[in-house]
Scaffold this active site. Structure first.
Site, PDB file in Angstrom:
ATOM      1  N   LYS A  81      41.961  43.194  41.620  1.00  0.00           N
ATOM      2  CA  LYS A  81      41.445  42.220  42.588  1.00  0.00           C
ATOM      3  C   LYS A  81      42.452  41.867  43.683  1.00  0.00           C
ATOM      4  O   LYS A  81      42.054  41.591  44.819  1.00  0.00           O
ATOM      5  CB  LYS A  81      40.996  40.938  41.860  1.00  0.00           C
ATOM      6  CG  LYS A  81      39.837  41.157  40.901  1.00  0.00           C
ATOM      7  CD  LYS A  81      38.567  41.562  41.638  1.00  0.00           C
ATOM      8  CE  LYS A  81      37.416  41.795  40.693  1.00  0.00           C
ATOM      9  NZ  LYS A  81      36.197  42.292  41.360  1.00  0.00           N
ATOM     10  N   GLU A 103      34.209  33.264  44.806  1.00  0.00           N
ATOM     11  CA  GLU A 103      33.447  33.203  43.559  1.00  0.00           C
ATOM     12  C   GLU A 103      34.305  33.900  42.507  1.00  0.00           C
ATOM     13  O   GLU A 103      35.142  34.737  42.845  1.00  0.00           O
ATOM     14  CB  GLU A 103      32.109  33.923  43.745  1.00  0.00           C
ATOM     15  CG  GLU A 103      32.152  35.441  43.584  1.00  0.00           C
ATOM     16  CD  GLU A 103      32.851  36.187  44.726  1.00  0.00           C
ATOM     17  OE1 GLU A 103      33.311  35.564  45.700  1.00  0.00           O
ATOM     18  OE2 GLU A 103      32.937  37.413  44.613  1.00  0.00           O
ATOM     19  N   SER A 364      40.905  49.051  35.327  1.00  0.00           N
ATOM     20  CA  SER A 364      40.835  48.028  36.379  1.00  0.00           C
ATOM     21  C   SER A 364      41.595  46.757  36.026  1.00  0.00           C
ATOM     22  O   SER A 364      42.015  46.018  36.925  1.00  0.00           O
ATOM     23  CB  SER A 364      39.378  47.688  36.686  1.00  0.00           C
ATOM     24  OG  SER A 364      38.710  47.318  35.484  1.00  0.00           O
TER      25      SER A 364
HETATM   26  C1  LIG Z   1      34.205  38.804  41.781  1.00  0.00           C
HETATM   27  C2  LIG Z   1      33.704  38.603  40.393  1.00  0.00           C
HETATM   28  C3  LIG Z   1      34.249  39.608  39.438  1.00  0.00           C
HETATM   29  C4  LIG Z   1      35.407  39.471  38.706  1.00  0.00           C
HETATM   30  N1  LIG Z   1      35.942  40.509  37.997  1.00  0.00           N
HETATM   31  C5  LIG Z   1      35.437  41.680  37.885  1.00  0.00           C
HETATM   32  C6  LIG Z   1      36.150  42.764  37.225  1.00  0.00           C
HETATM   33  C7  LIG Z   1      35.625  44.062  37.259  1.00  0.00           C
HETATM   34  C8  LIG Z   1      34.289  44.369  37.873  1.00  0.00           C
HETATM   35  O1  LIG Z   1      34.340  44.121  39.258  1.00  0.00           O
HETATM   36  P1  LIG Z   1      34.203  45.360  40.277  1.00  0.00           P
HETATM   37  O2  LIG Z   1      35.433  46.173  40.164  1.00  0.00           O
HETATM   38  O3  LIG Z   1      34.055  44.714  41.628  1.00  0.00           O
HETATM   39  O4  LIG Z   1      32.975  46.119  39.849  1.00  0.00           O
HETATM   40  C9  LIG Z   1      36.326  45.105  36.690  1.00  0.00           C
HETATM   41  N2  LIG Z   1      37.522  44.910  36.086  1.00  0.00           N
HETATM   42  C10 LIG Z   1      38.056  43.667  36.007  1.00  0.00           C
HETATM   43  C11 LIG Z   1      39.378  43.500  35.323  1.00  0.00           C
HETATM   44  C12 LIG Z   1      37.385  42.555  36.582  1.00  0.00           C
HETATM   45  O5  LIG Z   1      37.936  41.323  36.493  1.00  0.00           O
HETATM   46  C13 LIG Z   1      36.192  38.240  38.648  1.00  0.00           C
HETATM   47  O6  LIG Z   1      35.694  37.181  38.967  1.00  0.00           O
HETATM   48  O7  LIG Z   1      37.379  38.327  38.260  1.00  0.00           O
END
Ligand SMILES: CC/C=C(/N=C/c1c(COP(=O)(O)O)cnc(C)c1O)C(=O)O
Length: 380
Positions: A81, A103, A364
């Site tokens: 992120k 969000e 991720s």
């Molecule tokens: C924006 C809302 C999604 C969140 N996280 C999604 C997330 C995801 C899925 O989100 P995407 O990569 O955007 O599909 C995959 N891996 C981890 C470690 C994540 O935290 C959050 O709030 O942290």
């Protein structure tokens, strides 16, 4: 800003002009040397890029295929992120905004936004469903520790989609001084393409690392898909290459259970949050054991890839993800986020069926945030 008819900007008239302004600002600033230099410096010295490409030898030996993990779990904050929040926060600062809102579901995007806000001295407010506040407590504390306000959303299902609704309302009311830092490749144009561009650093690095390490590209690239940003960040730079794409969605309690978060595999074409995309149907209750996949829509670029047959999307159930979560921990000494575990489960399935000899998986995020949830499932 459309993807073969998906995407677009399906918003009330009042938002048309501000979004057009943001799109123009992005197109003007993003490719300037000064912006790229600032972003690259922060990605390296603050976030910790480049991330390693790790050859998971034990897992590879067990399943008879070469499995490589792109280690976004090692980034500052524990997930991919931060790639996006640094990019958007720099844009917001250049646009003279004083406040960031976002969000969050897993709390990783909220944490990464709070990090960027603290770094750049921008007031930060995070909208988070009550349900997610309770299952990602560690991240709520981290956000507050960095000075962010965490605004508990109780409307609707008190989940990620409700947090997005609340953030969109705030953006509409405070557009002058506030930037809505969207956390995935969702929302009206320019968000899906802007977030994709910021996350593409993943695939750009991984492509070169595979060539340097093995002399060739992998047969397959695998990633979990919530809003779709880590997956598109891996896939987009590889889209012209002969590499198969596999997206692992939140299959929840399985097909026919009526409780999942797999709009690509099991949903329909709909408009949500300002974009034409794939959405789970109205009879289905959005659910995933992982808060970050617990969202009824998905990025429009994935809807395009699915329609064009460029990528294959599979619903991986809660149980399959939990099993992979534990298997990676025991086999490689790496504890993945529950979201990422969906991608690991799909990669293992592909390797088991002997479909590909080399498989690149986007790890991720890390699983620290998921220890309480895991303890509910595993009596260790
Ligand atoms: C924006 C809302 C999604 C969140 N996280 C999604 C997330 C995801 C899925 O989100 P995407 O990569 O955007 O599909 C995959 N891996 C981890 C470690 C994540 O935290 C959050 O709030 O942290």
């Amino acid at each position: 800003g459309t993807f073969d008819g998906y995407g677009g900007r399906h918003v009330p008239d009042a938002l048309e002009a501000p979004l057009e302004h943001l799109a123009n600002a992005y197109d003007e600033v993003a490719n300037t040397e000064s912006f790229q230099t600032d972003l690259r410096d922060l990605l390296e010295t603050f976030a910790g890029r480049p991330t390693p490409l790790y050859h998971a030898r034990n897992l590879s030996e067990r399943y008879g295929a070469d499995i490589y993990l792109k280690r976004e779990d090692l980034l500052h904050g524990g997930a991919h992120k931060i790639n996006n929040t640094l990019g958007q926060a720099l844009l917001a600062e250049r646009a003279g905004k004083e406040r960031l809102i976002a969000e969050t579901g897993a709390g990783q995007h909220g944490t990464a936004t709070a990090m960027a806000g603290a770094l750049l001295g921008l007031d930060t407010e995070i909208y988070m469903g009550k349900k997610d506040v309770e299952r990602q407590k560690m991240n709520v504390f981290r956000m507050r520790l960095m000075g962010a306000t965490v605004n508990e959303v109780t409307r609707g299902g008190a989940g990620l989609a409700d947090a997005v609704d609340a953030a969109l309302e705030d953006m509409a009311e405070n557009i002058e001084d506030t930037h809505y830092l969207v956390g995935s490749v969702v929302g009206p144009d320019p968000f899906p393409r802007m977030v994709r561009d910021f996350q593409s650093v993943i695939g750009e690095e991984a492509r070169q690392q595979m060539l340097d390490r093995t002399g060739s590209l992998p047969d397959a690239a695998v990633a979990c898909v919530g809003g779709g940003s880590n997956a598109i960040g891996l896939f987009h730079p590889l889209r012209e290459d002969d590499v198969a794409f596999y997206g692992a969605e939140g299959g929840g309690e399985g097909e026919g259970s009526g409780r999942h978060a797999a709009p690509l595999a099991e949903g329909e074409d709909e408009v949500i949050h300002g974009m034409k995309t794939r959405v789970i149907d109205t009879e289905t209750e959005v659910h995933s054991v992982s808060a970050g996949l617990d969202y009824p829509g998905v990025g429009p670029e994935h809807a395009m890839f699915r329609a064009a047959g460029r990528a294959e999307y599979t619903a991986v159930t809660d149980d399959e993800a939990l099993a992979a979560f534990r298997e990676l921990a025991e086999t490689e000494g790496i504890i993945p986020a529950l979201e990422s575990s969906h991608g690991v489960a799909l990669a293992i399935e592909l390797a088991e069926h002997g479909e590909h000899d080399s498989i690149l998986v986007n790890l991720s995020g890390r699983g620290d945030k998921d220890m309480e949830t895991a303890a509910e499932h595993f009596d260790l």
